[in-house]
Design an enzyme around this catalytic site. Structure first.
Site, short mmCIF file in Angstrom:
data_model
loop_
_atom_site.label_atom_id
_atom_site.label_comp_id
_atom_site.label_asym_id
_atom_site.label_seq_id
_atom_site.Cartn_x
_atom_site.Cartn_y
_atom_site.Cartn_z
N GLY A 62 24.54 69.98 35.89
CA GLY A 62 25.47 69.58 34.84
C GLY A 62 26.54 70.64 34.64
O GLY A 62 26.68 71.56 35.44
N ALA A 98 32.15 73.88 28.37
CA ALA A 98 32.33 73.41 29.75
C ALA A 98 32.13 71.90 29.80
O ALA A 98 31.27 71.37 29.09
CB ALA A 98 31.36 74.10 30.70
N LYS A 134 22.35 78.97 16.06
CA LYS A 134 23.08 77.95 16.83
C LYS A 134 22.60 76.55 16.47
O LYS A 134 23.40 75.61 16.38
CB LYS A 134 22.91 78.19 18.33
CG LYS A 134 23.73 77.22 19.17
CD LYS A 134 23.63 77.51 20.65
CE LYS A 134 24.51 76.52 21.44
NZ LYS A 134 24.40 76.74 22.89
#
Length: 293
Positions: free
Chosen positions: A9, A124, A177
């Site tokens: 990925g 990304a 996070k």
């Protein structure tokens, strides 16, 4: 170093290409087709091509003399990959997944090699089987889940233009996070807006604050500090669409289970806002599946 990267990925391709400039990288992909494409043409990022050795995951037993494994598959694919990998791994394994469900799984394992968890701050997006767009340059943070190798590994992998940073507390690193993801990802997906819109409308922001509060209380974090971090992330990525929003638009499975689902699993109090976004994302995913069978 000899590094095996599992997952083709966006993050897997990014890590393989960036580390492949300085290390011997072997990339393991889900399909034979992607493996052949990358073997023939390399990984393409920002006008440059990096050649790495690649093969499908079901052939990973052929790899010998490995210094470290880096697992970049999605959280919902991790269990099956880990069941295979743990029978053969003999050196440190790094896990670069969103959320925290994998920590519950991995902490039950009895292995002799270090297990390291990471937090990827890069943006990304995979464009095709061998190309990605690097939408945000940042760092990858590493912390020990078991063992004591993360600081040394971060130093070995660190490059000025692709930094690895050591964090002493894996729970604080991943929890911070997770709280941000638990606010930004589901809300942008439900409202169908870019990240910055969550602060542009008082009504959106109020719901975001409540989600932050529920997640912070559940994980044992200080609410004000976490909200300040979320505001900073939203402002820095205001023009971006969240990964969950893009997954729903593309008809892909989301990581809602490992984000909001983890908070629901560990909550000791009512979390109505988290419950709402959790079931809303499940519903939107099913709706998208019917729209794009």
């Amino acid at each position: 170093m000899k590094i095996n990267v599992i997952g083709g990925g966006a993050i897997g391709l990014l890590v393989a290409a960036k580390l492949g400039r300085f290390h011997e990288v072997r990339l393991l992909t889900r399909t034979q087709e992607q493996s052949r494409k990358i073997a023939a043409e390399g990984i393409f990022i920002a006008g440059s091509v990096t050649q790495v050795y690649t093969l499908p995951f079901d052939c990973f037993q052929d790899l010998k003399e490995t210094d470290v494994w880096i697992v970049c598959v999605k959280q919902y694919d991790l269990k099956a990959v880990w069941q295979e990998l743990k029978q053969h791994a003999e050196t440190a394994v790094v896990f670069l997944q969103n959320g925290m469900n994998h920590t519950d799984l991995l902490r039950e394992e009895d292995v002799t090699y270090p297990m390291i968890v990471g937090s990827v701050e890069h943006g990304a997006m995979r464009m095709d089987a061998r190309s990605i767009e690097h939408t945000g340059e940042a760092a990858i943070r590493l912390a020990n889940l078991t063992g004591s190798y993360a600081d040394e590994l971060a130093e070995q992998l660190h490059e000025t233009d692709f930094p690895f940073l050591y964090e002493p507390d894996w729970y604080k690193m991943l929890g911070t996070k997770l709280i941000a993801n638990a606010v930004i990802n589901p809300l942008t997906s439900i409202y169908r807006v870019k990240n910055g819109e969550l602060l542009a409308h008082p009504s959106f922001e109020k719901v975001a604050v409540m989600l932050c509060r529920e997640a912070a209380i559940t994980l044992g974090f200080e609410e004000k500090q976490q909200w300040e971090n979320i505001r900073r992330i939203i402002q820095a990525t205001k023009a971006n669409r969240s990964s969950m929003y893009k997954d729903i638009q593309a008809g892909r499975k989301t990581e809602i289970e490992t984000i909001s689902g983890y908070i629901r699993k560990h909550a000791q109090q009512a979390i109505p806002y988290t419950d709402f976004v959790y079931y809303s994302i499940l519903g939107l995913t099913k709706q998208q599946e019917r729209t794009n069978p």
